[in-house]
Write an enzyme that holds these catalytic residues in place. Structure first.
Site, short mmCIF file in Angstrom:
data_model
loop_
_atom_site.label_atom_id
_atom_site.label_comp_id
_atom_site.label_asym_id
_atom_site.label_seq_id
_atom_site.Cartn_x
_atom_site.Cartn_y
_atom_site.Cartn_z
N LYS A 46 30.07 73.25 47.94
CA LYS A 46 30.77 72.83 49.16
C LYS A 46 31.95 73.78 49.34
O LYS A 46 33.01 73.59 48.78
CB LYS A 46 31.26 71.39 49.05
CG LYS A 46 31.86 70.92 50.35
CD LYS A 46 32.39 69.53 50.29
CE LYS A 46 32.91 69.12 51.67
NZ LYS A 46 33.75 70.13 52.34
N ARG B 134 33.98 75.82 58.81
CA ARG B 134 32.58 75.66 59.18
C ARG B 134 32.39 76.27 60.56
O ARG B 134 33.19 75.99 61.47
CB ARG B 134 32.23 74.17 59.19
CG ARG B 134 30.81 73.83 59.58
CD ARG B 134 29.86 73.89 58.41
NE ARG B 134 28.50 73.58 58.83
CZ ARG B 134 27.99 72.35 58.90
NH1 ARG B 134 28.74 71.30 58.56
NH2 ARG B 134 26.75 72.16 59.30
N ARG C 33 33.58 74.34 63.96
CA ARG C 33 33.02 73.00 64.03
C ARG C 33 33.76 72.13 65.03
O ARG C 33 33.22 71.23 65.63
CB ARG C 33 33.12 72.36 62.65
CG ARG C 33 32.15 71.25 62.45
CD ARG C 33 32.60 70.42 61.29
NE ARG C 33 33.27 69.25 61.80
CZ ARG C 33 33.91 68.38 61.04
NH1 ARG C 33 34.00 68.59 59.76
NH2 ARG C 33 34.48 67.33 61.58
N GLU D 165 29.84 79.10 56.82
CA GLU D 165 31.26 78.85 56.55
C GLU D 165 31.98 80.19 56.50
O GLU D 165 31.54 81.11 55.82
CB GLU D 165 31.37 78.15 55.18
CG GLU D 165 32.71 77.55 54.87
CD GLU D 165 32.76 76.04 55.16
OE1 GLU D 165 31.69 75.43 55.41
OE2 GLU D 165 33.87 75.49 55.15
N ARG E 282 24.81 62.10 60.50
CA ARG E 282 23.71 61.14 60.35
C ARG E 282 23.41 60.99 58.86
O ARG E 282 23.16 61.98 58.17
CB ARG E 282 22.49 61.67 61.10
CG ARG E 282 21.41 60.65 61.26
CD ARG E 282 20.42 61.08 62.32
NE ARG E 282 21.05 61.17 63.64
CZ ARG E 282 20.43 61.66 64.72
NH1 ARG E 282 19.20 62.10 64.65
NH2 ARG E 282 21.05 61.71 65.87
N LYS F 298 27.63 65.07 50.90
CA LYS F 298 28.61 65.87 50.16
C LYS F 298 28.99 65.09 48.91
O LYS F 298 29.36 63.93 48.98
CB LYS F 298 29.82 66.25 51.01
CG LYS F 298 30.46 65.17 51.81
CD LYS F 298 31.60 65.77 52.63
CE LYS F 298 32.16 64.73 53.59
NZ LYS F 298 33.09 65.28 54.55
#
Ligand SMILES: [Zn+2]
Ligand SMILES: [Zn+2]
Lengths: 333, 525
Positions: free
Chosen positions: B231, B236, B250, B278, B391, B397
């Site tokens: 991660k 992002r 994002r 990213e 969703r 994560k």
């Protein structure tokens, strides 16, 4: 505080040295003059109380049947030590008073909690001229200006109708003493329906009925069968019932809170109520300023809540003002 | 105008999402398309450029309210919202006398033209609105004058309402709405139009976001069904190559021009490709701390020195579109295969799978996350589609436990918005010698009951006031969690923490036993 002040602060509460009595003390004393029956003003443990006649039923209920309370009519003078004392209507709740104290021609008035707006459950506020005024300042900022009560009642009725259309209960949180009865009385002038009451409210509503206050009929929630459907019904409950297991009976209820604090959007959102109705038993900002003016006081001491702004505003306008640090507030706004 | 103000009030009053969606559907159904377009624009966070200065608003309010300036300021500090303060301090009217106005007409012919007027002329017009608009409308007008109109409605709710209204899939609406939506009648009609509407080449796809994994990873089934990636802790972003290169964050902000090295590398990609990834500060073989990258976000045209101080890479996660074809419904395994072949391995890199034969192997890998400068693992089901929004089910994560420290409350400030008259913004300190040095500000983490309790305590234990800030007695200790620690010359403590939040109120711990600054400094990268 000055040396010859008629009212000073002591650990027990506001004290009148010349009359040797306290006003709404927060500890037990020999002689207490009470302004009204809210918990932060009427505490048990004192030997003898003086209060307005019209509030005796409520005070006896709050302080217990054995409490020794002497009732006085509004405007009737009684003597305590060197002081001539009288009680005057404060328009806050049933039997609420301002305390007028006169010693050697000097007059002080302690407003207790008060409001200037009309209220079918109590006599209106009486303007009393004085040299020094000890006023409450629960809503001591100009953003607090109460809407006309009939407008608020319109909103309450709209909400109640909407809940009926959506088949959900309408649960209104409000303080059990004063606010609940005022709502029942205001609604009685517009509709004729039964309202359901939380158990904490029923004895207090009874005291108001004893005083011949016309209110909507109320039915204790506890008298209903377990499975009763409360859809479309209005239920009054104290704020402490919010989020308690008691609320499980009112599945998917729409919730509302009736309080002066509901004037500010953030307050309603933070508490998570669906609706907020601006109904207060305290004076709004214009009412505070008007009361200071009409009293003719040259000196003002402010208790309760946001006193800083009021004190500065009055000082700017040539009135000697200061804050008085009391332990009032929090229960009944 | 009245209808929109009524919608705003209705959204503000409803706490349930279904009520909110119903309110939106009712409004969109009845509103003219140009009004509806503005509603979409504002409710999804769109703004109009600032038309009047906050200071002028304050002055006009002083004039009309006949209140002293300091009292206006006290009231504003108490209410917490300028638009609401103005609404409460100007003439109240529950209902309006004047006829209904078109929202779009008001915006185009009255509101936006304000920008070109001198302050005196603006003041006369705005004060006129304050006299005539009913309470709800006056509040909305004031909101528009002071900035945004957010009312606890997420973009997702607006999308759901539009989907219900139009009968189109939410994903399609979401895609049509992504990027910058222009509030015109035509744009609104395209948003809810049936069937395919050509989507603007500039537009990003809605991002698919991973949900926090709260259960044991074993509950996800065999580890072999999952792609595990680091991660990465950067920005992002979506890299769009369609007759030119665009870069969207994002938050759906255009990043074009800010990261020229990525744009240059992407220019070599074949046309009609969209990558999810990213942006990371990168040196040698490892990511740079986020604080270094942060300095670049604001630089529209970074100079040579900035470029050298924080070189960046695009760490690619996914391929959303290839040769003009939307791949979102294809399984991740196939998308990844095609992605690998596109990357140059230098500025455009693949976010490599983290090896681990089974969950316990991945657990061990995850334990090294902090040393690698990442926040944990992302788990993606190999056969998952690229969905929309957060969703749950296919992307998770799996973060490492945050760093924690016990710190002392030393300052408090009233919150904003819904917490405007409670002290909810806290500053915490750690010991250095026998001095308490502030290290972090935190707003969240306490429940309403604790907030109220602490608020009362703060009022009763204030030492000094500096404007809205109160210093309080050193007494209460709180356990704070944060995601990272960096050295910082801008902070008195010499240290900056990332995402500090309150974990719990350590009522069991005396303040002199709170942690020392050295302990925190050792954690700094
Ligand atoms: Zn009271
Ligand atoms: Zn009180």
């Amino acid at each position: 505080m000055r040396r010859d002040d008629l009212v000073i602060l002591r650990p027990e509460g506001m004290y009148c040295p010349r009359g040797d009595f306290y006003i709404d003390p927060w500890r037990g004393v020999d002689c207490a003059v009470l302004t009204h029956g809210h918990a932060d003003h009427a505490r048990s443990g004192s030997v003898r109380y003086h209060a307005a006649e019209s509030g005796l039923g409520l005070l006896q209920h709050r302080l217990g049947a054995s409490a020794h309370i002497v009732g006085h009519g509004y405007g009737e003078t009684f003597v305590l030590g060197d002081a001539r004392v009288s009680l005057h209507s404060a328009g806050h709740i049933l039997g609420s008073s301002q305390v007028r104290i006169e010693v050697d021609g000097e007059v002080w008035v302690v407003t207790g909690d008060f409001k200037r707006d009309a209220d079918p459950t109590c006599t209106p506020f009486d303007v009393v001229r004085c040299d020094t005024l000890i006023t409450e300042a629960t809503f001591g900022l100009p953003c607090y200006r109460w809407p006309a009560m009939h407008e608020v009642v319109d909103e309450v009725l709209d909400w109640w109708d909407q809940c009926a259309r959506e088949h959900v209960p309408a649960v209104m949180f409000c303080y059990a003493l004063g606010k609940a009865q005022r709502l029942l009385a205001e609604l009685a002038e517009r509709v004729d329906r039964t309202v359901f009451l939380h158990g904490a409210m029923t004895p207090l509503v009874e005291r108001y009925r004893d005083a011949n206050i016309r209110m909507l009929p109320g039915e204790p929630v506890g008298d209903s069968k377990r499975a009763r459907d409360f859809s479309g019904e209005l239920i009054l409950a104290p704020p402490s019932a919010a989020g308690s297991p008691w609320m499980r009976r009112f599945n998917s209820a729409s919730t509302a809170f009736a309080s002066g604090w509901m004037q500010i959007r953030g307050n309603r959102r933070r508490r998570g109520y669906d609706r907020g109705f601006v109904v207060s038993d305290h004076s709004d900002w214009p009412g505070l300023i008007r009361t200071v003016e009409e009293s003719g006081a040259r000196r003002v001491l402010a208790t309760h809540g946001s006193t800083d702004s009021l004190v500065r505003y009055l000082n700017d306008r040539g009135v000697v003002a200061a804050a008085l640090k009391t332990e009032f507030g929090g229960d009944d706004s | 105008m009245r209808a929109f103000a009524a919608l705003y009030a209705r959204l503000d009053q409803s706490t349930g999402t279904s009520d909110k969606v119903a309110a939106l559907v009712d409004y969109f159904q009845a509103a003219p398309a140009d009004d509806a377009a503005w509603a979409v624009h504002w409710l999804t966070g769109g703004r109009i450029k600032r038309l009047v200065r906050a200071n002028d608003l304050r002055q006009w309010l002083i004039d009309v309210s006949a209140l002293p300036d300091w009292l206006i300021d006290d009231t504003y500090a108490h209410v917490g919202d300028l638009a609401e303060t103005i609404t409460l301090l100007t003439q109240r009217h529950p209902t309006a006398a004047q006829p209904e106005l078109s929202l779009a007409g008001f915006v185009a012919h009255e509101l936006l033209p304000l920008a070109k007027l001198p302050p005196d002329a603006q003041g006369a017009i705005v004060q006129g609105w304050w006299r005539t608009f009913a309470d709800r409308e006056r509040f909305v007008v004031n909101k528009l004058l002071t900035g945004g109109l957010r009312v606890g409605v997420s973009r997702l709710l607006v999308v759901q309402a539009l989907a219900r209204l139009s009968g189109q899939a939410g994903d399609l609406i979401s895609h049509r709405l992504s990027g910058d939506f222009q509030p015109t009648a035509q744009a609104f009609q395209q948003l809810v139009a049936p069937g395919e509407v050509a989507i603007d080449a500039d537009k990003p796809y809605p991002f698919f976001l991973a949900s926090p994994l709260e259960q044991a990873p074993e509950s996800l089934g065999p580890a072999g069904d999952w792609l595990a990636e680091w991660k990465w802790d950067g920005i992002r972003a979506q890299l769009i190559v369609r007759d030119g290169v665009r870069l969207w964050s994002r938050g759906e902000e255009r990043l074009d021009g800010r990261f020229p090295e990525i744009e240059r590398a992407a220019a070599a990609l074949p046309n009609g490709h969209v990558l999810d990834g990213e942006i990371l500060g990168w040196e040698g073989d490892a990511p740079l701390p986020f604080s270094r990258l942060q300095k670049r976000i604001g630089r529209l045209k970074p100079g040579a020195r900035t470029l050298a101080e924080c070189p960046v890479v695009f760490m690619a996660y996914d391929l959303i579109e290839a040769a003009g074809k939307d791949l979102r419904q294809q399984p991740l395994r196939e998308r990844r295969e095609r992605l690998e072949g596109l990357l140059d391995g230098a500025t455009l890199r693949l976010s490599r799978p983290v090896d681990g034969a089974d969950w316990s192997g991945l657990q061990i890998a995850r334990n090294n996350a902090r040393e690698l400068g990442v926040e944990g693992l992302i788990l993606k089901r190999w056969n998952s589609a690229y969905a929309t929004g957060r969703r749950r089910g296919d992307w998770w994560k799996w973060k490492i436990a945050p760093l924690t420290i016990d710190a002392v409350l030393i300052y408090a400030q009233a919150g904003h918005g819904r917490r405007s008259n409670l002290y909810t913004d806290y500053t915490f300190a750690l010991w250095q010698g026998d001095e308490l040095v502030p290290v972090a500000k935190a707003y969240s983490g306490l429940n309403d009951e604790e907030i109220a309790k602490l608020d009362r305590w703060i009022r009763a234990h204030t030492l000094e006031r500096f404007g809205p800030v109160r210093s309080v007695q050193a007494f209460h200790v709180f356990e704070l969690a944060f995601e990272g620690v960096n050295r910082s010359s801008r902070h008195k403590s010499g240290i900056a923490v990332r995402f500090p939040r309150i974990l719990r109120w350590r009522t069991d711990k005396p303040f002199h036993e709170a942690d020392r600054l050295e302990t925190l400094a050792k954690l700094a990268q």
